[in-house]
Design an enzyme around this catalytic site. Structure first.
Site, PDB file in Angstrom:
ATOM      1  N   HIS A 189       0.798  -1.232   0.000  1.00 49.51           N
ATOM      2  CA  HIS A 189       0.000   0.000   0.000  1.00 49.51           C
ATOM      3  C   HIS A 189       0.826   1.275   0.000  1.00 49.51           C
ATOM      4  O   HIS A 189       0.384   2.305  -0.497  1.00 49.51           O
ATOM      5  CB  HIS A 189      -1.053  -0.042   1.107  1.00 49.51           C
ATOM      6  CG  HIS A 189      -2.168  -0.951   0.714  1.00 49.51           C
ATOM      7  ND1 HIS A 189      -2.208  -2.263   1.083  1.00 49.51           N
ATOM      8  CD2 HIS A 189      -3.225  -0.770  -0.121  1.00 49.51           C
ATOM      9  CE1 HIS A 189      -3.261  -2.846   0.520  1.00 49.51           C
ATOM     10  NE2 HIS A 189      -3.887  -1.959  -0.209  1.00 49.51           N
ATOM     11  N   ARG A 296     -10.564   3.301  -1.668  1.00 50.24           N
ATOM     12  CA  ARG A 296     -10.166   2.456  -0.533  1.00 50.24           C
ATOM     13  C   ARG A 296     -10.528   3.183   0.751  1.00 50.24           C
ATOM     14  O   ARG A 296      -9.749   4.017   1.236  1.00 50.24           O
ATOM     15  CB  ARG A 296      -8.655   2.217  -0.547  1.00 50.24           C
ATOM     16  CG  ARG A 296      -8.157   1.282  -1.637  1.00 50.24           C
ATOM     17  CD  ARG A 296      -6.664   1.021  -1.466  1.00 50.24           C
ATOM     18  NE  ARG A 296      -6.208  -0.074  -2.304  1.00 50.24           N
ATOM     19  CZ  ARG A 296      -5.733   0.066  -3.539  1.00 50.24           C
ATOM     20  NH1 ARG A 296      -5.648   1.265  -4.087  1.00 50.24           N
ATOM     21  NH2 ARG A 296      -5.327  -0.988  -4.217  1.00 50.24           N
ATOM     22  N   ARG A 332     -15.459   1.085  -2.016  1.00 49.67           N
ATOM     23  CA  ARG A 332     -15.298  -0.243  -1.427  1.00 49.67           C
ATOM     24  C   ARG A 332     -15.488  -0.148   0.083  1.00 49.67           C
ATOM     25  O   ARG A 332     -14.897   0.726   0.726  1.00 49.67           O
ATOM     26  CB  ARG A 332     -13.902  -0.778  -1.741  1.00 49.67           C
ATOM     27  CG  ARG A 332     -13.642  -2.109  -1.050  1.00 49.67           C
ATOM     28  CD  ARG A 332     -12.321  -2.696  -1.466  1.00 49.67           C
ATOM     29  NE  ARG A 332     -11.213  -2.019  -0.824  1.00 49.67           N
ATOM     30  CZ  ARG A 332      -9.949  -2.289  -1.111  1.00 49.67           C
ATOM     31  NH1 ARG A 332      -9.642  -3.176  -2.042  1.00 49.67           N
ATOM     32  NH2 ARG A 332      -8.965  -1.667  -0.481  1.00 49.67           N
ATOM     33  N   GLU A 431     -11.191 -11.133  -5.855  1.00 49.37           N
ATOM     34  CA  GLU A 431      -9.769 -11.178  -5.508  1.00 49.37           C
ATOM     35  C   GLU A 431      -9.402 -12.487  -4.823  1.00 49.37           C
ATOM     36  O   GLU A 431      -8.287 -12.683  -4.376  1.00 49.37           O
ATOM     37  CB  GLU A 431      -9.375  -9.968  -4.642  1.00 49.37           C
ATOM     38  CG  GLU A 431     -10.306  -9.671  -3.489  1.00 49.37           C
ATOM     39  CD  GLU A 431     -10.007  -8.336  -2.808  1.00 49.37           C
ATOM     40  OE1 GLU A 431      -8.922  -7.785  -2.968  1.00 49.37           O
ATOM     41  OE2 GLU A 431     -10.907  -7.855  -2.078  1.00 49.37           O
ATOM     42  N   ASN A 454      -4.316  -7.486  -7.294  1.00 49.40           N
ATOM     43  CA  ASN A 454      -3.230  -7.429  -6.298  1.00 49.40           C
ATOM     44  C   ASN A 454      -3.326  -8.629  -5.376  1.00 49.40           C
ATOM     45  O   ASN A 454      -2.331  -9.285  -5.069  1.00 49.40           O
ATOM     46  CB  ASN A 454      -3.328  -6.156  -5.450  1.00 49.40           C
ATOM     47  CG  ASN A 454      -3.270  -4.907  -6.293  1.00 49.40           C
ATOM     48  OD1 ASN A 454      -2.882  -4.968  -7.454  1.00 49.40           O
ATOM     49  ND2 ASN A 454      -3.663  -3.779  -5.731  1.00 49.40           N
ATOM     50  N   ASP A 455      -4.543  -8.903  -4.918  1.00 52.76           N
ATOM     51  CA  ASP A 455      -4.737 -10.067  -4.061  1.00 52.76           C
ATOM     52  C   ASP A 455      -4.960 -11.335  -4.864  1.00 52.76           C
ATOM     53  O   ASP A 455      -4.476 -12.396  -4.498  1.00 52.76           O
ATOM     54  CB  ASP A 455      -5.916  -9.831  -3.107  1.00 52.76           C
ATOM     55  CG  ASP A 455      -5.498  -8.982  -1.913  1.00 52.76           C
ATOM     56  OD1 ASP A 455      -4.385  -9.188  -1.411  1.00 52.76           O
ATOM     57  OD2 ASP A 455      -6.278  -8.093  -1.516  1.00 52.76           O
ATOM     58  N   ARG A 465       2.214 -10.766  -1.666  1.00 56.12           N
ATOM     59  CA  ARG A 465       2.446  -9.568  -2.488  1.00 56.12           C
ATOM     60  C   ARG A 465       3.437  -8.607  -1.867  1.00 56.12           C
ATOM     61  O   ARG A 465       3.928  -7.687  -2.506  1.00 56.12           O
ATOM     62  CB  ARG A 465       1.106  -8.855  -2.764  1.00 56.12           C
ATOM     63  CG  ARG A 465       0.469  -8.265  -1.542  1.00 56.12           C
ATOM     64  CD  ARG A 465      -0.984  -7.881  -1.785  1.00 56.12           C
ATOM     65  NE  ARG A 465      -1.169  -6.458  -1.996  1.00 56.12           N
ATOM     66  CZ  ARG A 465      -2.368  -5.870  -2.043  1.00 56.12           C
ATOM     67  NH1 ARG A 465      -3.478  -6.597  -1.924  1.00 56.12           N
ATOM     68  NH2 ARG A 465      -2.467  -4.581  -2.219  1.00 56.12           N
ATOM     69  N   CYS A 502      -9.503  -3.298 -10.656  1.00 53.07           N
ATOM     70  CA  CYS A 502      -8.924  -2.206  -9.877  1.00 53.07           C
ATOM     71  C   CYS A 502      -7.596  -2.602  -9.263  1.00 53.07           C
ATOM     72  O   CYS A 502      -7.009  -1.855  -8.499  1.00 53.07           O
ATOM     73  CB  CYS A 502      -9.904  -1.733  -8.804  1.00 53.07           C
ATOM     74  SG  CYS A 502     -10.393  -3.052  -7.693  1.00 53.07           S
TER      75      CYS A 502
HETATM   76  C1  LIG Z   1      -7.415  -3.533  -5.493  1.00 54.80           C
HETATM   77  C2  LIG Z   1      -7.145  -4.444  -4.600  1.00 54.80           C
HETATM   78  O1  LIG Z   1      -7.296  -4.184  -3.276  1.00 54.80           O
HETATM   79  P1  LIG Z   1      -6.101  -3.838  -2.271  1.00 54.80           P
HETATM   80  O2  LIG Z   1      -4.886  -3.521  -3.075  1.00 54.80           O
HETATM   81  O3  LIG Z   1      -6.552  -2.679  -1.449  1.00 54.80           O
HETATM   82  O4  LIG Z   1      -5.967  -5.106  -1.482  1.00 54.80           O
HETATM   83  C3  LIG Z   1      -6.639  -5.775  -4.987  1.00 54.80           C
HETATM   84  O5  LIG Z   1      -6.511  -6.662  -4.151  1.00 54.80           O
HETATM   85  O6  LIG Z   1      -6.354  -5.905  -6.182  1.00 54.80           O
HETATM   86 MG   LIG Z   2      -7.378  -6.566  -2.189  1.00 53.38          MG
END
Ligand SMILES: C=C(OP(=O)(O)O)C(=O)O
Ligand SMILES: [Mg+2]
Length: 570
Positions: A189, A296, A332, A431, A454-455, A465, A502
């Site tokens: 993040h 977020r 979200r 995700e 991302n997840d 990650r 996203c």
């Molecule tokens: C957009 C996402 O959420 P975050 O990065 O906040 O986990 C993701 O997991 O792709």
């Molecule tokens: Mg996520």
């Protein structure tokens, strides 16, 4: 000159001197003293300097991210001035001829232990406050620098082992020209926040804190992920030129700011932005965002001591919706957990927080917190084009339960004659692999999907990650990922629903042609990626890319797919 390679986390070139944001060594050797008055004087001086610093940090935090985030420093200032803590330290120095450092440590630890074991949550939080303040005062007693991002008042590159999201939120763009960390990945993040702050950044270098020293001159090449420590004159000239070229390129992209996004064969897609706070909207609009694909909301809950109230949340959501006008805004619901902690909730430490009690799992068990957020969102819905999505949905039951709570709150507000919009779409993040695999079943019930790669990548590949040691497994173009993405898009389109993405993959220039070929409808990314993506998309034919789909989906490795797509789009 030393060169280091890391993971490019936020593009651009920065050149400035290093500012080491590392906790100093606060150990000391215990000695008895013969002049207690002098020790008390030293203590008073350390307290005074700490007070001045904390006031500065508080003021800066208030300006940068808002009053409620600055509250934590008011609590620290209270500790610093509390005679119940300070007097016993002074008594100890006088009665036992103890050096100030040892007296501070002993008395502070006594209070920390006492507060830590209390039933009352508020009192337990005080333990953390005393711990923080003690460290600062100790550093001043020992004559070492206790760095804090909010105290930076000259142009620097911040060097840190890691930056928490709240450290990153405090960085002042006027002074912090870039940052480099030992650990982290492109989707941690702090990296995501660097992109919204438009600060060049490199993460996962493994050893920047060891290899560089305070005041070294540092070049951060956030395009390539390269760091140069104490460059030669020639390198400085070359990178200043590269910096200028990057800025010129940005001006070129800016020409497409107010244009819609069309492929070469006139197919339209939407380019939206990911945001963390209402302040990010300025960057979204400056970079030509056609919507917000992911807000977020957890940042509203972080960096403070208490949960945000319904009204505080309402104000934030209303501000985002109003600034975006009739453009869509996907909010979200709270996605706490993983690398986003809420200390004040005092949740038990987990061995594997990314697979633990987080996001929707937490919200469904803490319904009051969830309901407060949904009410704030419903009330704000009349101020714009709101869509809501739930994070980390693994089962259909979770979605149904969350949606039922949403409908329940909507009905309750309507009964109270509170106006709410009747067109709020309710969707989910995809995700978790279970959801991607069963997208067909979900597609009948949700209004839309937003794929959180991302997840999704970390769970599909079983590769954290945040962990640069397994980043080689974190492969967005792996056929497993692309087949999951394809499955979600096909399932949604079959039911006439739209699909966004996203995760950071949506703004990746290699992934963009692949995703266009798969038929993705909305791409949501860091605001700074929007204009380069629009330029790229205007040169691509969707029909042609779609004709490659079966070929690349059946390839065996990410490498083959990447090479294939590069060749086809050259
Ligand atoms: C957009 C996402 O959420 P975050 O990065 O906040 O986990 C993701 O997991 O792709
Ligand atoms: Mg996520």
């Amino acid at each position: 000159m030393k060169k280091l390679q890391g993971i490019a986390a936020s593009s651009g070139i920065a050149i400035a001197k290093a500012y080491q944001l590392v906790t100093p060594d606060l150990t000391f050797e215990k000695v008895t003293i013969d002049n207690p008055e002098k020790e008390i004087e030293r203590l008073d001086k350390a307290l005074e300097i700490s007070k001045i610093e904390l006031e500065k940090i508080k003021e800066h935090t208030k300006q940068a991210i808002g009053e409620e985030h600055a509250e934590i420093f008011s609590a620290h200032l209270l500790v610093l001035g509390d005679p119940e803590l300070i007097n016993p330290i002074k008594d100890k120095i006088k009665s036992d001829n103890t050096m100030a450092e040892a007296a501070l440590e002993e008395i502070a630890n006594m209070f920390i232990d006492m507060f830590k074991n209390m039933e009352n949550e508020y009192m337990r939080e005080r333990a953390a406050d005393i711990q923080d303040v003690t460290k600062r005062v100790m550093a001043h007693l020992l004559g070492v620098n206790f760095p804090n991002p909010a105290l930076i008042d000259e142009e620097v590159i911040v060097i840190a082992h890691d930056l928490t999201p709240s450290d990153t939120a405090q960085l002042n763009r006027d002074f912090v020209k870039g940052f480099v960390t030992d650990i982290g990945g492109r989707t941690s993040h702090s990296a995501i926040m660097a992109r919204s702050l438009e600060i060049p950044a490199i993460v996962g270098t493994k050893e920047i804190t060891e290899r560089s020293e305070e005041n070294d001159v540092i070049i951060v090449d956030g395009i390539e992920g390269t760091i140069i420590i104490n460059p030669t004159e020639e390198e400085l000239v070359a990178y200043r030129k590269k910096q200028e070229d990057f800025l010129k390129q940005k001006d070129e992209w800016a020409k497409l700011k107010n244009e819609p996004t069309f492929t070469k064969d006139k197919e339209q897609v939407e380019l939206a932005a990911n945001i963390g706070t209402p302040e990010d909207i300025e960057g979204v609009l400056n970079n030509g965002g056609e919507g917000v694909g992911l807000y977020r909301t957890e940042f509203l809950y972080m960096g403070k001591n208490v949960l945000p109230t319904e009204d505080e949340q309402y104000d934030a959501y209303k501000s985002v919706l109003e600034q975006m006008g009739d453009k869509p805004v996907v909010v979200r619901t709270l996605d706490i957990g993983g690398d986003k902690e809420l200390n004040y909730l005092d949740l038990p430490k987990e061995l594997n927080p990314f697979l633990g009690f987080r996001a929707i799992r937490f919200c469904l068990e803490n319904e009051d917190i969830f309901r407060t957020q949904l009410r704030a969102l419903l009330r704000a819905s009349v101020h714009g084009n709101l869509k809501i999505m739930f994070p980390m949905i693994a089962t259909l039951e979770e979605f149904r339960q969350a949606k039922a709570i949403f409908l329940d709150e909507k009905e309750a507000l309507q009964k109270e004659d509170v106006k709410v919009s009747d067109h709020i779409e309710v969707g989910i993040m995809v995700e978790i692999p279970s959801t991607a695999v069963t997208a067909k079943q979900f597609a009948k019930e949700v209004d839309f999907f937003s794929i959180g790669t991302n997840d999704l990548i970390q769970y599909t590949m079983a590769a954290d990650r945040m962990n640069e040691r397994v980043s080689y497994l974190y492969q967005p173009y792996h056929p497993a990922i692309l087949n999951l993405v394809n499955n979600v898009i096909e399932a949604a389109h079959h039911e006439g629903k739209w699909v966004g993405m996203c995760g950071e993959m949506a703004g990746d220039p290699i992934a963009i042609p692949i995703l266009l070929g798969l038929g993705l409808d909305e791409f949501s990314m860091s605001a700074t990626s929007i204009l380069p993506a629009r330029t790229q998309i205007s040169n691509l034919s969707k029909e042609k890319l779609a004709s490659y789909k079966d070929t690349f989906l059946s390839m065996g490795t990410a490498e083959e797919i990447e090479a294939f797509i590069k060749e086809k789009t050259e």
